[in-house]
Write a protein that holds these residues in place. Structure first.
Motif, PDB file in Angstrom:
ATOM      1  N   GLY A   1      -0.539  -5.355 -32.670  1.00  0.00           N
ATOM      2  CA  GLY A   1      -1.032  -6.235 -33.718  1.00  0.00           C
ATOM      3  C   GLY A   1      -1.896  -7.379 -33.230  1.00  0.00           C
ATOM      4  N   SER A   2      -1.983  -7.576 -31.919  1.00  0.00           N
ATOM      5  CA  SER A   2      -2.802  -8.670 -31.391  1.00  0.00           C
ATOM      6  C   SER A   2      -4.269  -8.264 -31.344  1.00  0.00           C
ATOM      7  CB  SER A   2      -2.319  -9.087 -30.000  1.00  0.00           C
ATOM      8  OG  SER A   2      -2.514  -8.031 -29.076  1.00  0.00           O
ATOM      9  N   ASN A   3      -5.136  -9.266 -31.266  1.00  0.00           N
ATOM     10  CA  ASN A   3      -6.579  -9.036 -31.203  1.00  0.00           C
ATOM     11  C   ASN A   3      -7.173 -10.171 -30.369  1.00  0.00           C
ATOM     12  OD1 ASN A   3      -9.211  -8.275 -31.575  1.00  0.00           O
ATOM     13  ND2 ASN A   3      -9.259  -8.654 -33.771  1.00  0.00           N
ATOM     14  N   LEU A   4      -7.545  -9.858 -29.115  1.00  0.00           N
ATOM     15  CA  LEU A   4      -7.962 -10.895 -28.182  1.00  0.00           C
ATOM     16  C   LEU A   4      -9.227 -10.485 -27.447  1.00  0.00           C
ATOM     17  CD1 LEU A   4      -7.384 -13.559 -26.570  1.00  0.00           C
ATOM     18  CD2 LEU A   4      -6.110 -12.127 -24.949  1.00  0.00           C
ATOM     19  N   ARG A   5     -10.131 -11.449 -27.315  1.00  0.00           N
ATOM     20  CA  ARG A   5     -11.297 -11.308 -26.437  1.00  0.00           C
ATOM     21  C   ARG A   5     -11.171 -12.388 -25.377  1.00  0.00           C
ATOM     22  NH1 ARG A   5     -15.521  -8.160 -28.247  1.00  0.00           N
ATOM     23  NH2 ARG A   5     -15.262  -7.392 -30.366  1.00  0.00           N
ATOM     24  N   GLN A   6     -11.120 -11.950 -24.117  1.00  0.00           N
ATOM     25  CA  GLN A   6     -11.014 -12.925 -23.035  1.00  0.00           C
ATOM     26  C   GLN A   6     -12.178 -12.761 -22.067  1.00  0.00           C
ATOM     27  OE1 GLN A   6      -7.554 -12.643 -20.566  1.00  0.00           O
ATOM     28  NE2 GLN A   6      -8.221 -10.769 -19.587  1.00  0.00           N
ATOM     29  N   THR A   7     -12.597 -13.893 -21.501  1.00  0.00           N
ATOM     30  CA  THR A   7     -13.690 -13.903 -20.540  1.00  0.00           C
ATOM     31  C   THR A   7     -13.306 -14.793 -19.378  1.00  0.00           C
ATOM     32  OG1 THR A   7     -15.310 -13.648 -22.312  1.00  0.00           O
ATOM     33  CG2 THR A   7     -16.141 -14.384 -20.181  1.00  0.00           C
ATOM     34  N   CYS A   8     -13.560 -14.311 -18.156  1.00  0.00           N
ATOM     35  CA  CYS A   8     -13.386 -15.122 -16.958  1.00  0.00           C
ATOM     36  C   CYS A   8     -14.730 -15.150 -16.242  1.00  0.00           C
ATOM     37  CB  CYS A   8     -12.306 -14.525 -16.055  1.00  0.00           C
ATOM     38  SG  CYS A   8     -12.029 -15.482 -14.539  1.00  0.00           S
ATOM     39  N   THR A   9     -15.314 -16.342 -16.121  1.00  0.00           N
ATOM     40  CA  THR A   9     -16.604 -16.518 -15.467  1.00  0.00           C
ATOM     41  C   THR A   9     -16.405 -17.362 -14.217  1.00  0.00           C
ATOM     42  OG1 THR A   9     -17.724 -16.458 -17.609  1.00  0.00           O
ATOM     43  CG2 THR A   9     -18.966 -17.352 -15.756  1.00  0.00           C
ATOM     44  N   VAL A  10     -16.883 -16.856 -13.074  1.00  0.00           N
ATOM     45  CA  VAL A  10     -16.715 -17.552 -11.801  1.00  0.00           C
ATOM     46  C   VAL A  10     -18.088 -17.777 -11.173  1.00  0.00           C
ATOM     47  CG1 VAL A  10     -15.582 -17.550  -9.548  1.00  0.00           C
ATOM     48  CG2 VAL A  10     -14.521 -16.343 -11.474  1.00  0.00           C
ATOM     49  N   GLU A  11     -18.353 -19.019 -10.782  1.00  0.00           N
ATOM     50  CA  GLU A  11     -19.583 -19.378 -10.071  1.00  0.00           C
ATOM     51  C   GLU A  11     -19.200 -19.764  -8.651  1.00  0.00           C
ATOM     52  OE1 GLU A  11     -22.601 -19.183 -11.246  1.00  0.00           O
ATOM     53  OE2 GLU A  11     -22.273 -19.001 -13.415  1.00  0.00           O
ATOM     54  N   LEU A  12     -19.731 -19.027  -7.665  1.00  0.00           N
ATOM     55  CA  LEU A  12     -19.402 -19.251  -6.267  1.00  0.00           C
ATOM     56  C   LEU A  12     -20.604 -19.759  -5.483  1.00  0.00           C
ATOM     57  CD1 LEU A  12     -17.560 -15.880  -5.584  1.00  0.00           C
ATOM     58  CD2 LEU A  12     -16.460 -18.097  -5.819  1.00  0.00           C
ATOM     59  N   ASN A  13     -20.377 -20.743  -4.646  1.00  0.00           N
ATOM     60  CA  ASN A  13     -21.374 -21.124  -3.657  1.00  0.00           C
ATOM     61  C   ASN A  13     -21.470 -19.985  -2.638  1.00  0.00           C
ATOM     62  OD1 ASN A  13     -22.011 -22.442  -0.857  1.00  0.00           O
ATOM     63  ND2 ASN A  13     -22.730 -23.906  -2.400  1.00  0.00           N
TER      64      ASN A  13
ATOM     65  N   HIS B   1     -16.725  -5.142 -17.936  1.00  0.00           N
ATOM     66  CA  HIS B   1     -16.320  -5.228 -19.337  1.00  0.00           C
ATOM     67  C   HIS B   1     -15.365  -4.083 -19.631  1.00  0.00           C
ATOM     68  CE1 HIS B   1     -16.796  -4.502 -23.690  1.00  0.00           C
ATOM     69  NE2 HIS B   1     -16.985  -5.808 -23.755  1.00  0.00           N
ATOM     70  N   THR B   2     -14.180  -4.394 -20.155  1.00  0.00           N
ATOM     71  CA  THR B   2     -13.213  -3.360 -20.532  1.00  0.00           C
ATOM     72  C   THR B   2     -12.725  -3.621 -21.952  1.00  0.00           C
ATOM     73  OG1 THR B   2     -11.392  -4.634 -19.550  1.00  0.00           O
ATOM     74  CG2 THR B   2     -12.415  -2.943 -18.171  1.00  0.00           C
ATOM     75  N   ALA B   3     -12.309  -2.544 -22.614  1.00  0.00           N
ATOM     76  CA  ALA B   3     -11.799  -2.664 -23.984  1.00  0.00           C
ATOM     77  C   ALA B   3     -10.716  -1.612 -24.187  1.00  0.00           C
ATOM     78  CB  ALA B   3     -12.928  -2.477 -24.989  1.00  0.00           C
ATOM     79  N   TYR B   4      -9.580  -2.045 -24.746  1.00  0.00           N
ATOM     80  CA  TYR B   4      -8.435  -1.159 -24.947  1.00  0.00           C
ATOM     81  C   TYR B   4      -7.879  -1.346 -26.350  1.00  0.00           C
ATOM     82  CZ  TYR B   4      -8.567  -1.251 -19.843  1.00  0.00           C
ATOM     83  OH  TYR B   4      -8.965  -1.187 -18.537  1.00  0.00           O
TER      84      TYR B   4
ATOM     85  N   PRO C   1      -0.606  -0.920 -27.892  1.00  0.00           N
ATOM     86  CA  PRO C   1      -1.171  -2.248 -27.645  1.00  0.00           C
ATOM     87  C   PRO C   1      -1.981  -2.739 -28.821  1.00  0.00           C
ATOM     88  CG  PRO C   1      -2.524  -0.596 -26.587  1.00  0.00           C
ATOM     89  CD  PRO C   1      -1.335   0.132 -27.165  1.00  0.00           C
ATOM     90  N   GLY C   2      -2.285  -4.021 -28.789  1.00  0.00           N
ATOM     91  CA  GLY C   2      -3.246  -4.570 -29.727  1.00  0.00           C
ATOM     92  C   GLY C   2      -4.651  -4.228 -29.268  1.00  0.00           C
ATOM     93  N   HIS C   3      -5.631  -4.925 -29.804  1.00  0.00           N
ATOM     94  CA  HIS C   3      -7.028  -4.726 -29.410  1.00  0.00           C
ATOM     95  C   HIS C   3      -7.370  -5.789 -28.376  1.00  0.00           C
ATOM     96  CE1 HIS C   3     -11.561  -4.685 -30.522  1.00  0.00           C
ATOM     97  NE2 HIS C   3     -11.302  -3.803 -29.572  1.00  0.00           N
ATOM     98  N   LEU C   4      -7.759  -5.361 -27.164  1.00  0.00           N
ATOM     99  CA  LEU C   4      -8.055  -6.275 -26.068  1.00  0.00           C
ATOM    100  C   LEU C   4      -9.435  -5.964 -25.512  1.00  0.00           C
ATOM    101  CD1 LEU C   4      -7.301  -8.412 -23.928  1.00  0.00           C
ATOM    102  CD2 LEU C   4      -6.226  -6.565 -22.618  1.00  0.00           C
TER     103      LEU C   4
END
Length: 197
Positions: free
Chosen positions: A51-63, A103-106, A83-86
């Motif tokens: 029943g969940s519905n989540l969009r998550q993003t992790c952005t990393v900037e490296l020197n 990018h992944t989606a389940y 599962p919910g929609h991820l």
């Protein structure tokens, strides 16, 4: 330990009441790692409950001289539930150049997410990313638990390295962690003088 000001974290979470056909909750993490700093980003597993519905993003900037250990684990459902929609995205840039954009989606309504060629019935998925000077970007790909019914994974270099990425699927969170730990140990066994772990 990181030097003062060597890394920064900016997180935003937007949640809305869970209602069918409404916009998903979002969770955005932005990390930056300064020159010669080391960041170990090892969050707890994310559970995509029914029943969940989540969009998550992790952005990393490296020197260019920064080092990163990033682990992400996702559990698709609890105790046999669907599962919910991820939807998840990992974006890593090193010295301004894109190193990884995954990018992944389940879960429903994503097509084919649970096909035998994708997850083969597994409900735990994860990634381990090692980046930085000294990482052996010439490492040949390594299969983890090849031919096993108890999860499997792959450790391979990234084209824009120096970086190694392990991806794994498993029936449970504990087996997934074992696979990612195995990939980590294998990667470190090939690195000389790399202190990013």
């Amino acid at each position: 330990m990181l030097p003062d000001g060597a890394a920064s974290y900016h997180g935003r979470r937007h949640t809305r009441p869970a209602r069918p056909h409404h916009a998903p909750a979002t969770y955005d993490v932005r990390l930056s790692v300064a020159e010669h700093a080391i960041l170990r980003w090892l969050p707890q597993p994310l559970i995509s409950a029914a029943g969940s519905n989540l969009r998550q993003t992790c952005t990393v900037e490296l020197n260019a001289t920064a080092r990163l250990v990033l682990r992400e684990e996702q559990l698709l459902g609890r105790g046999g539930e669907e599962p919910g929609h991820l939807v998840s995205r990992i974006l890593v840039r090193r010295a301004g150049r894109t190193l990884l954009d995954q990018h992944t989606a389940y879960g429903s309504p994503e097509p084919g997410w649970d096909d035998p060629a994708v997850l083969r019935g597994n409900r735990a998925v994860g990634q381990l990313l090692l980046v930085g000077p000294g990482v052996d970007a010439c490492l040949d790909p390594v299969l983890l638990r090849e031919g096993s019914k108890d999860g499997c994974g792959l450790l391979a270099p990234l084209a824009e390295g120096p970086a190694l990425l392990a991806t794994a699927v498993a029936p449970t969170s504990s087996v997934l962690r074992e696979l990612l730990d195995q990939a980590h140990a294998h990667a470190l066994g090939r690195q000389r003088g790399w202190s990013g772990a």
